[in-house]
Motif scaffolding. Structure first.
Motif, mmCIF file in Angstrom:
data_model
loop_
_atom_site.group_PDB
_atom_site.id
_atom_site.type_symbol
_atom_site.label_atom_id
_atom_site.label_comp_id
_atom_site.label_asym_id
_atom_site.label_seq_id
_atom_site.Cartn_x
_atom_site.Cartn_y
_atom_site.Cartn_z
ATOM 1 N N TRP A 182 -2.185 -11.868 2.138
ATOM 2 C CA TRP A 182 -1.264 -11.610 3.246
ATOM 3 C C TRP A 182 -1.208 -10.113 3.508
ATOM 4 C CZ3 TRP A 182 0.856 -14.846 -0.776
ATOM 5 C CH2 TRP A 182 0.929 -16.199 -0.433
ATOM 6 N N ILE A 183 -1.097 -9.763 4.778
ATOM 7 C CA ILE A 183 -0.920 -8.364 5.172
ATOM 8 C C ILE A 183 0.281 -8.285 6.100
ATOM 9 C CG2 ILE A 183 -1.915 -6.383 6.384
ATOM 10 C CD1 ILE A 183 -4.692 -7.446 5.611
ATOM 11 N N PHE A 184 1.278 -7.517 5.693
ATOM 12 C CA PHE A 184 2.450 -7.276 6.535
ATOM 13 C C PHE A 184 2.315 -5.874 7.123
ATOM 14 C CE2 PHE A 184 3.868 -10.547 3.627
ATOM 15 C CZ PHE A 184 4.680 -11.360 4.412
ATOM 16 N N HIS A 185 2.098 -5.812 8.436
ATOM 17 C CA HIS A 185 1.896 -4.515 9.094
ATOM 18 C C HIS A 185 3.226 -4.037 9.676
ATOM 19 C CE1 HIS A 185 0.331 -1.199 11.224
ATOM 20 N NE2 HIS A 185 0.185 -1.779 12.396
ATOM 21 N N ILE A 208 2.030 -7.072 -5.366
ATOM 22 C CA ILE A 208 2.423 -6.346 -4.163
ATOM 23 C C ILE A 208 1.736 -4.985 -4.145
ATOM 24 C CG2 ILE A 208 4.325 -5.430 -2.802
ATOM 25 C CD1 ILE A 208 6.170 -7.379 -4.267
ATOM 26 N N TYR A 209 1.032 -4.718 -3.058
ATOM 27 C CA TYR A 209 0.380 -3.424 -2.852
ATOM 28 C C TYR A 209 0.967 -2.780 -1.592
ATOM 29 C CZ TYR A 209 -3.086 -5.060 -6.214
ATOM 30 O OH TYR A 209 -3.711 -5.538 -7.342
ATOM 31 N N GLY A 210 1.034 -1.473 -1.598
ATOM 32 C CA GLY A 210 1.564 -0.766 -0.444
ATOM 33 C C GLY A 210 0.641 0.340 0.012
ATOM 34 N N LEU A 231 0.548 1.211 -5.356
ATOM 35 C CA LEU A 231 0.348 1.959 -4.124
ATOM 36 C C LEU A 231 -1.117 2.350 -3.956
ATOM 37 C CD1 LEU A 231 3.501 4.275 -4.259
ATOM 38 C CD2 LEU A 231 3.271 1.976 -3.271
ATOM 39 N N ARG A 232 -1.550 2.324 -2.696
ATOM 40 C CA ARG A 232 -2.896 2.760 -2.348
ATOM 41 C C ARG A 232 -2.781 3.797 -1.229
ATOM 42 N NH1 ARG A 232 -3.532 0.646 -6.390
ATOM 43 N NH2 ARG A 232 -5.120 -0.856 -7.073
ATOM 44 N N THR A 268 1.892 -2.422 4.866
ATOM 45 C CA THR A 268 1.873 -1.080 5.446
ATOM 46 C C THR A 268 3.321 -0.728 5.783
ATOM 47 O OG1 THR A 268 1.696 -1.614 7.811
ATOM 48 C CG2 THR A 268 -0.343 -1.691 6.503
ATOM 49 N N GLY A 269 3.682 0.527 5.620
ATOM 50 C CA GLY A 269 5.077 0.891 5.853
ATOM 51 C C GLY A 269 5.981 0.441 4.723
ATOM 52 N N ILE A 270 5.433 0.342 3.523
ATOM 53 C CA ILE A 270 6.203 -0.162 2.381
ATOM 54 C C ILE A 270 7.365 0.757 2.018
ATOM 55 C CG2 ILE A 270 4.784 0.973 0.608
ATOM 56 C CD1 ILE A 270 5.066 -1.600 -1.067
ATOM 57 N N THR A 271 7.265 2.041 2.339
ATOM 58 C CA THR A 271 8.325 2.983 1.968
ATOM 59 C C THR A 271 9.439 3.049 3.002
ATOM 60 O OG1 THR A 271 7.192 4.848 3.028
ATOM 61 C CG2 THR A 271 6.679 4.424 0.713
#
Length: 226
Positions: A77-80, A33-35, A55-56, A10-13
């Motif tokens: 894994w989830i990076f918030h 990698i998903y964002g 991207l989602r 989340t917050g990938i941008t």
């Protein structure tokens, strides 16, 4: 059958999120990698690697969109990292800040809890902030993890909430969560509303002859730890 590990950011941008993508691509190219992005999210920071990420569309304040993404991807894994991260703006819009950071984080953790199962038990990273410590006394420096929380802005309060939600979801539900309290950090892609980026931009414009040789500053008596 071998399955690639999946990472959801989340917050990938954002500033940190985009550098995390660079790190993963360089060191763990075998991962997918998903964002999580909103329809209006600017993609400037990840335009160089758009072919390497997926991207989602969704929103942390919309739990239905989070549920759909988690059920589809089941990331390992989830990076918030997504947040309303501008301290000054939090004074002007405290409710929006609390909604994005507190309710948004709670929505994410709750949907992870609801979707957990045999094939989905992710490791979750929650990005808290040194702003939680707020008004630190002289005899408490250097700051340690057990320093009391004295949040001094709505943003800081929202990060205390994120921090404590992460602890509670581990204690109550056993969700595997790592939380950190990040101190000030800077670099390329950070927004120009932040001091170092703003100073650097002004200096670059002066050196290019675009503006008069004056660097405009704010409060230079502030003490920060980087």
């Amino acid at each position: 059958m071998f399955c690639k590990r999946k990472i959801l950011i989340t917050g990938i941008t954002g500033f940190v999120g985009s550098h995390l993508v660079d790190y993963i691509l360089a060191n763990h190219p075998e991962t997918e990698i998903y964002g999580l992005v909103r329809w209006r999210s600017p993609l400037d920071n990840i335009k160089h690697c758009l072919n390497s990420v997926k991207l989602r569309y969704g929103d942390l304040t919309d739990s239905i969109s989070l549920r759909k993404i988690l059920e589809e991807l089941r990331p390992d894994w989830i990076f918030h990292l997504a947040a309303q991260s501008y301290v000054v703006y939090s004074f002007d819009a405290p409710v929006a800040t609390l909604n994005a950071n507190c309710i948004g984080t709670c929505n994410l953790l709750e949907e992870i809890k609801q979707c957990r199962g045999q094939d989905f038990d992710p490791l979750v990273y929650i990005c808290s902030s040194s702003e939680c410590y707020g008004q630190v006394k002289e005899d408490e420096v250097p700051i340690k993890e057990n320093c009391p929380f004295r949040p001094a802005s709505p943003y800081a309060v929202s990060k205390v909430c994120e921090d404590m939600l992460a602890l509670q979801y581990w204690l109550s539900w056993g969700i595997k969560i790592i939380r950190t309290r990040m101190f000030s950090h800077t670099g390329m892609r950070r927004g120009f509303v932040f001091a170092e980026s703003n100073f650097a931009k002004q200096i670059a414009e002066i050196e290019a002859g675009l503006v008069e040789p004056i660097v405009w500053v704010g409060n230079l008596d502030s003490v920060r730890t980087f």
